[in-house]
Design a protein around this motif. Structure first.
Motif, PDB file in Angstrom:
ATOM      1  N   ARG A 526       0.808  -1.218   0.000  1.00 17.71           N
ATOM      2  CA  ARG A 526       0.000   0.000   0.000  1.00 17.71           C
ATOM      3  C   ARG A 526       0.845   1.273   0.000  1.00 17.71           C
ATOM      4  O   ARG A 526       0.307   2.367  -0.190  1.00 17.71           O
ATOM      5  CB  ARG A 526      -0.909   0.003   1.235  1.00 17.71           C
ATOM      6  CG  ARG A 526      -1.845  -1.198   1.290  1.00 17.71           C
ATOM      7  CD  ARG A 526      -2.435  -1.400   2.666  1.00 17.71           C
ATOM      8  NE  ARG A 526      -3.262  -2.595   2.719  1.00 17.71           N
ATOM      9  CZ  ARG A 526      -3.397  -3.373   3.778  1.00 17.71           C
ATOM     10  NH1 ARG A 526      -2.752  -3.071   4.904  1.00 17.71           N
ATOM     11  NH2 ARG A 526      -4.162  -4.439   3.749  1.00 17.71           N
ATOM     12  N   TYR A 531      -4.658   7.177  -2.924  1.00 16.51           N
ATOM     13  CA  TYR A 531      -6.024   6.813  -2.556  1.00 16.51           C
ATOM     14  C   TYR A 531      -6.906   8.050  -2.688  1.00 16.51           C
ATOM     15  O   TYR A 531      -6.510   9.154  -2.301  1.00 16.51           O
ATOM     16  CB  TYR A 531      -6.079   6.272  -1.123  1.00 16.51           C
ATOM     17  CG  TYR A 531      -5.482   4.891  -0.983  1.00 16.51           C
ATOM     18  CD1 TYR A 531      -6.273   3.752  -1.106  1.00 16.51           C
ATOM     19  CD2 TYR A 531      -4.120   4.721  -0.744  1.00 16.51           C
ATOM     20  CE1 TYR A 531      -5.726   2.480  -0.989  1.00 16.51           C
ATOM     21  CE2 TYR A 531      -3.555   3.456  -0.624  1.00 16.51           C
ATOM     22  CZ  TYR A 531      -4.372   2.340  -0.747  1.00 16.51           C
ATOM     23  OH  TYR A 531      -3.830   1.086  -0.636  1.00 16.51           O
ATOM     24  N   THR A 576      -4.671  -5.084   8.577  1.00 17.70           N
ATOM     25  CA  THR A 576      -5.640  -4.159   7.982  1.00 17.70           C
ATOM     26  C   THR A 576      -5.926  -2.926   8.835  1.00 17.70           C
ATOM     27  O   THR A 576      -6.646  -2.037   8.391  1.00 17.70           O
ATOM     28  CB  THR A 576      -6.981  -4.875   7.722  1.00 17.70           C
ATOM     29  OG1 THR A 576      -7.486  -5.396   8.956  1.00 17.70           O
ATOM     30  CG2 THR A 576      -6.801  -6.004   6.710  1.00 17.70           C
ATOM     31  N   PHE A 592      -8.393  -1.104   6.271  1.00 21.33           N
ATOM     32  CA  PHE A 592      -8.564  -1.538   4.886  1.00 21.33           C
ATOM     33  C   PHE A 592      -9.629  -2.621   4.841  1.00 21.33           C
ATOM     34  O   PHE A 592      -9.608  -3.582   5.622  1.00 21.33           O
ATOM     35  CB  PHE A 592      -7.241  -2.047   4.310  1.00 21.33           C
ATOM     36  CG  PHE A 592      -6.279  -0.933   4.003  1.00 21.33           C
ATOM     37  CD1 PHE A 592      -6.244  -0.342   2.750  1.00 21.33           C
ATOM     38  CD2 PHE A 592      -5.432  -0.452   4.983  1.00 21.33           C
ATOM     39  CE1 PHE A 592      -5.381   0.708   2.479  1.00 21.33           C
ATOM     40  CE2 PHE A 592      -4.559   0.595   4.724  1.00 21.33           C
ATOM     41  CZ  PHE A 592      -4.532   1.173   3.475  1.00 21.33           C
ATOM     42  N   GLU A 599      -9.865  -3.389  -2.605  1.00 18.90           N
ATOM     43  CA  GLU A 599      -9.456  -3.059  -1.246  1.00 18.90           C
ATOM     44  C   GLU A 599      -9.509  -1.542  -1.063  1.00 18.90           C
ATOM     45  O   GLU A 599      -8.710  -0.801  -1.625  1.00 18.90           O
ATOM     46  CB  GLU A 599      -8.047  -3.566  -0.938  1.00 18.90           C
ATOM     47  CG  GLU A 599      -7.672  -3.324   0.518  1.00 18.90           C
ATOM     48  CD  GLU A 599      -6.255  -3.727   0.868  1.00 18.90           C
ATOM     49  OE1 GLU A 599      -6.079  -4.713   1.585  1.00 18.90           O
ATOM     50  OE2 GLU A 599      -5.321  -3.021   0.414  1.00 18.90           O
ATOM     51  N   TYR A 600     -10.462  -1.093  -0.263  1.00 22.65           N
ATOM     52  CA  TYR A 600     -10.630   0.325   0.034  1.00 22.65           C
ATOM     53  C   TYR A 600      -9.899   0.671   1.335  1.00 22.65           C
ATOM     54  O   TYR A 600      -9.740  -0.165   2.222  1.00 22.65           O
ATOM     55  CB  TYR A 600     -12.105   0.675   0.214  1.00 22.65           C
ATOM     56  CG  TYR A 600     -12.943   0.573  -1.029  1.00 22.65           C
ATOM     57  CD1 TYR A 600     -13.163   1.680  -1.846  1.00 22.65           C
ATOM     58  CD2 TYR A 600     -13.556  -0.631  -1.378  1.00 22.65           C
ATOM     59  CE1 TYR A 600     -13.962   1.598  -2.981  1.00 22.65           C
ATOM     60  CE2 TYR A 600     -14.354  -0.728  -2.513  1.00 22.65           C
ATOM     61  CZ  TYR A 600     -14.552   0.390  -3.311  1.00 22.65           C
ATOM     62  OH  TYR A 600     -15.343   0.299  -4.430  1.00 22.65           O
ATOM     63  N   MET A 601      -9.500   1.930   1.448  1.00 21.09           N
ATOM     64  CA  MET A 601      -8.997   2.449   2.716  1.00 21.09           C
ATOM     65  C   MET A 601     -10.087   3.314   3.341  1.00 21.09           C
ATOM     66  O   MET A 601     -10.699   4.129   2.659  1.00 21.09           O
ATOM     67  CB  MET A 601      -7.732   3.291   2.499  1.00 21.09           C
ATOM     68  CG  MET A 601      -7.181   3.893   3.783  1.00 21.09           C
ATOM     69  SD  MET A 601      -5.606   4.782   3.559  1.00 21.09           S
ATOM     70  CE  MET A 601      -6.151   6.216   2.621  1.00 21.09           C
TER      71      MET A 601
END
Length: 704
Positions: A526, A531, A576, A592, A599-601
Motif C-alpha cells: 500500500r 487513494y 488491515t 482496509f 481493497e478500500y482504505m
C-alpha cells in the motif's frame, strides 16, 4: 503610542459594540491582503443610536463606497464557523438554569442511544463536551460542508458513527479542541427541549437579542426571506467566486450571522447584562478557566486556548497583564473566518468576520481594536508594556542527563529525529520528507531550548518564521503514562497588530514496533499508492481541498505509517488496521476493507471510503458523456498523456459537478466556480472526479 486608523486593501468585515466614545488611535498595517470584503460598524449603546465608520483603503473594486453601503454591510451575513460553539453553550446553560439538566451528569442521561466501542464513554459529561475534555476523536464532517444546501445527513449519522470508535484520552483529563462535542451538545438541546436546535436558538437567543441577521442552513431552507439577506462572498484561490457554503454541523460551526448581531449577542456577557437571556451564574460558569482543571498535558505559559465553556480563551494576553479579563472565540470554515472578543467588565466587544484570509489575523485585529478601546477608557496605558520574557538575553547551560534520555524518533505532522550532539545542543532533523530540515536548539539556564536561526516548534511541526516575528522556547514533558512530548511556548508579533501567545504540544516520542513479516508485506503493497475519496456529495466543499492520500513508512522506526494529507502518524496493529498514535486535535484510525474485489482504505470511520489508484479510469481526451446511476455516484479518472493540453467544454445537467486537479493534487477547476467559465484545459499528470445524484449527466465536449 496610539495606533493610526489604517486598514490594508480588501480587508475583512468588522463590528464593534461598546459603551465608549468612538474608537481611534489604532494602526492596522496595510500588508494584510488576504481578505475579500471589508466593513466596520460601531455602536454606542448609551446613546441608543448607531454611528457607522467606514475605514478602508479602497481598491479598484470598491471605489466610492457610500455611507449607505457601510450601514448595509454591518448586516452582511457570514458563516461564523466555530463562534457557533458559544451560542450552543448558551443554549445548554439556559437548560441548566431551568434545572432541566446538569452539566456534570453523564450525557447518556440525555442521549441514552449514545454508545461507543470504548467503555469509558459512560464517563463523558456535558461539561466535558463544552470544555473540550471529552476524549472524543475529533470531527465527523462527512457531507456537512455543502454549497447552498441544508442537509442533516452529517448530524443524523453522528451517533451511529461514534458507536464504532474509541476515545483518545480518559474523559475529563486532556483538553484539545473537539467539534463532535458540540454536535452532541446540539443533540442534547434538541432532546431536552423537544425542538430542533435551529428553532430553539431562534426563539430563545436570536429573537430576545433582536439578532435579525442570524440564521442557520435549516432556517434558511424553511424561510426564503432569510435566504434573501445579503451574504458575504465565498472565493477560491482569491480569483474564483463560489456558491455560498453552509456548515450543517450547526451546533459546532453552522450558524450564520453579521458583525452587528454578534455584538448584540456579546451583551449577555457584559457586567450590566440584564439576565434576560442568561443569568449571572451561568455567564460566570462560561467565563471560568476550565483548561486549568486538566491533568494530562496541562502546558505551561499563556495561550489563546485557555478554554472556558465554549470559549477558546478566558485569559488573554496582553490584557491579563493588567488584571483585565478578555474572552474570545474564533471560527473558520473553508471560505469564511470569524472572531468575537469581549471585555465583560468594561462592556466592550469586537466582532470580525472576513471572507478569505486567516483566522489568526482576525484574532490579532480584534486584540488591537480592543486595546484601543480600553486605552480610551483609561484602563490600559497608551503604550502597552512589552513583556521581555521571550526577548531576554539567555545564558547557555549544559543539558541535564535526564533530558538526554529523551532522544529518539518523534512524530507530529512529520517525522523528526531528536539528538543531543553536544552538552548544550539539541538537534531536530526531519526525516522521510521531500525536503529535509535540520535545526539546532541551545539549552538555557532557565530550562528551555531556543533556536537562533528563526526556527521554532509550531503546531506539530518544525517551523521557520515567515511574515511575522516569532520568539519561542521548547521543553520536554514526560507524562504519568511514560509518554514523552516536545512542547513549546511561542510569542508571535505582527507589525501594527500586536502580540499573540500560544503553547503547543508539538511532537510525541514513538517507540519501534517489530512487525510480523506477513503484516509488513500486507502494508508494503500500500505504500506510495494514491487513494481517492468516494464518500462526499457532488456539492461538498471538501472537494475543493486536496482530495488525495498517500501512505508511507517511517525509514527509522518499524511499525508505523503516515499519510501525506489526512492520515497522521499511525501505529500498525495488524494486516488491515492502524491506530492514530498522536494526541492531536482530529485523530483518525485507518482500516482496509475489501468489497467486490477492491481493497478500500477508510480514514476515521467506516463511512469514509478511499479508492486505490489502480481503480481510476484513464481519461485519454475523448469526448465523454457520463451519467450518475445512483445517489452520490463518484467516478475518478487519471489523466492520460493523450488528453494533456486538450480544451474541453463542460456541460452539467442536474445535480452533478466536475472537479479537476493538477499533478500536485490541488484543485484547478470545478463547475461550481461562478466565474470559471465552461471550458478547461486538461493538465498533465492530473486527476478528475465526476460526482452526481442519480440521473445527473456531465459531458466533456471538444470545442469547435
Amino acid at each position: 503610542m496610539r495606533r493610526k486608523a489604517q486598514i490594508g486593501v480588501i480587508v475583512g468585515a468588522l463590528g464593534l459594540l461598546c459603551t465608549s466614545a468612538p474608537i481611534h488611535g489604532m494602526h492596522i498595517h496595510n500588508n494584510q491582503r488576504d481578505f475579500m470584503q471589508q466593513d466596520i460598524m460601531q455602536q454606542d449603546t448609551m446613546q441608543q443610536d448607531a454611528t457607522q465608520q467606514e475605514i478602508a483603503q479602497q481598491d479598484t473594486t470598491q471605489q466610492n463606497k457610500t455611507e449607505q453601503d457601510a450601514i448595509r454591510n454591518k448586516n452582511r451575513q457570514y458563516n461564523i464557523g466555530s463562534v457557533s460553539k458559544i451560542i450552543t453553550t448558551t443554549a445548554i446553560m439556559q437548560l441548566v438554569e431551568q434545572k432541566k439538566m446538569d452539566l456534570d451528569e453523564p450525557i447518556t442521561t440525555y442521549l441514552p442511544d449514545f454508545t461507543m466501542a470504548d467503555e469509558r464513554y459512560t464517563k463523558i459529561t456535558t461539561r466535558m463536551l463544552l470544555n473540550h475534555t471529552s476524549g472524543l476523536m475529533g470531527s465527523h464532517f462527512k457531507n456537512v460542508m455543502l454549497f447552498e444546501e441544508a442537509d442533516s445527513e452529517g448530524r443524523d449519522s453522528l451517533l451511529s458513527a461514534l458507536k464504532e470508535e474509541r476515545l483518545k484520552a480518559e474523559p475529563g483529563t486532556f483538553a484539545i479542541y473537539c467539534n463532535d462535542g458540540f454536535s452532541l451538545a446540539e443533540r442534547i438541546v434538541e432532546r431536552i427541549s423537544g425542538m430542533s436546535f435551529s428553532e430553539y436558538i431562534e426563539r430563545y437567543i436570536f429573537e430576545p437579542l433582536d439578532m435579525q441577521d442570524s440564521s442557520t442552513p435549516e432556517l434558511d431552507a424553511k424561510n426564503p426571506e432569510r435566504v434573501s439577506l445579503e451574504k458575504a462572498g465565498c472565493y477560491f484561490d482569491k480569483n474564483y467566486q463560489m456558491p455560498y457554503e453552509y456548515c450543517n454541523a450547526i451546533g459546532s460551526g453552522g450558524i450564520l450571522s453579521s458583525t452587528e448581531d454578534l455584538c448584540k449577542y456579546a451583551q449577555i456577557f457584559f457586567k450590566n447584562n440584564d439576565g434576560n437571556v442568561l443569568g449571572k451564574e451561568a455567564v460566570d460558569a462560561m467565563l471560568t478557566n476550565e483548561y486549568a482543571k486538566t491533568t494530562y498535558l496541562n502546558l505551561e505559559g499563556e495561550s489563546s486556548s485557555e478554554f472556558g465553556l465554549g470559549f477558546d480563551s478566558v485569559r488573554q494576553y496582553p490584557f491579563d497583564q493588567y488584571g483585565i479579563q478578555v474572552v474570545s472565540k474564533s471560527g473558520s470554515v473553508n471560505f469564511h473566518q470569524a472572531n468575537l472578543t469581549i471585555a465583560p467588565e468594561y462592556n466592550c466587544s469586537v466582532a470580525i468576520l472576513s471572507s478569505g484570509g486567516k483566522g489568526q489575523l482576525d484574532y490579532l485585529i480584534s486584540n488591537a481594536i480592543l486595546e484601543a478601546i480600553l486605552q480610551d477608557k483609561g484602563v490600559m496605558p497608551e503604550t502597552v508594556r512589552t513583556d521581555t520574557e521571550y526577548k531576554q538575553e539567555y545564558e547557555k547551560a549544559n543539558i541535564p542527563d535526564k533530558i538526554k534520555t529523551y532522544a529518539g524518533i518523534y512524530g507530529g505532522a512529520s517525522w523528526y529525529a531528536i539528538t543531543f550532539p553536544s552538552d548544550q545542543e539539541m538537534e531536530i532533523a526531519s526525516i522521510d520528507e521531500d525536503s529535509q530540515v535540520t535545526a539546532t536548539f541551545y539549552y538555557t539556564k532557565d530550562g528551555y531550548f531556543v533556536n537562533e536561526d528563526g526556527y521554532y516548534m509550531g503546531v506539530h511541526a518544525l517551523t521557520m518564521q515567515s511574515g511575522q516575528n516569532v520568539s519561542a522556547k521548547a521543553y520536554f514533558k514526560e507524562e504519568s503514562d511514560g509518554n514523552v512530548y516536545l512542547c513549546s511556548q511561542c510569542q508571535m508579533e505582527m507589525e501594527g497588530l500586536g502580540v499573540a501567545r500560544e503553547k503547543e504540544c508539538s511532537l510525541k516520542r514513538q517507540q519501534s514496533i517489530p512487525l510480523d513479516e506477513k503484516i509488513k508485506t500486507a502494508w508494503e503493497k500500500r505504500m506510495g499508492k494514491g487513494y481517492y475519496p468516494v464518500y462526499e456529495k457532488y456539492n461538498s466543499t471538501s472537494w475543493t481541498n486536496t482530495a488525495y492520500e498517500e501512505l508511507q513508512f517511517c525509514s527509522r522506526l518499524d511499525g508505523y505509517v503516515k499519510g501525506k494529507k489526512q492520515v497522521e502518524i499511525s501505529k500498525i496493529l495488524d494486516a488491515t488496521h492502524a491506530q492514530d498514535a498522536g494526541m492531536n486535535r482530529d485523530m483518525k484510525d485507518i482500516q482496509f476493507v475489501t468489497k467486490e474485489g477492491i481493497e478500500y482504505m477508510t480514514v476515521g470511520n467506516s463511512a469514509y471510503y478511499y479508492i486505490p489508484q489502480e481503480e481510476l479510469k484513464e481519461y485519454t481526451g475523448e469526448d465523454l458523456s457520463w451519467k450518475a446511476k445512483e445517489s452520490n455516484t463518484v467516478q475518478w479518472y487519471s489523466i492520460g498523456e493523450d488528453a494533456v493540453g486538450k480544451q474541453k467544454y463542460i456541460v452539467v445537467d442536474g445535480k452533478g459537478a466536475l472537479y479537476l486537479y493538477n499533478r500536485y493534487h490541488n484543485l484547478q477547476y470545478t463547475t461550481f466556480m461562478k466565474n470559471g467559465g465552461n471550458t478547461v484545459v486538461i493538465p498533465e499528470g492530473g486527476t478528475m472526479v465526476l460526482v452526481g445524484e442519480q440521473g445527473a449527466t456531465i459531458q466533456l465536449q471538444t470545442k469547435e
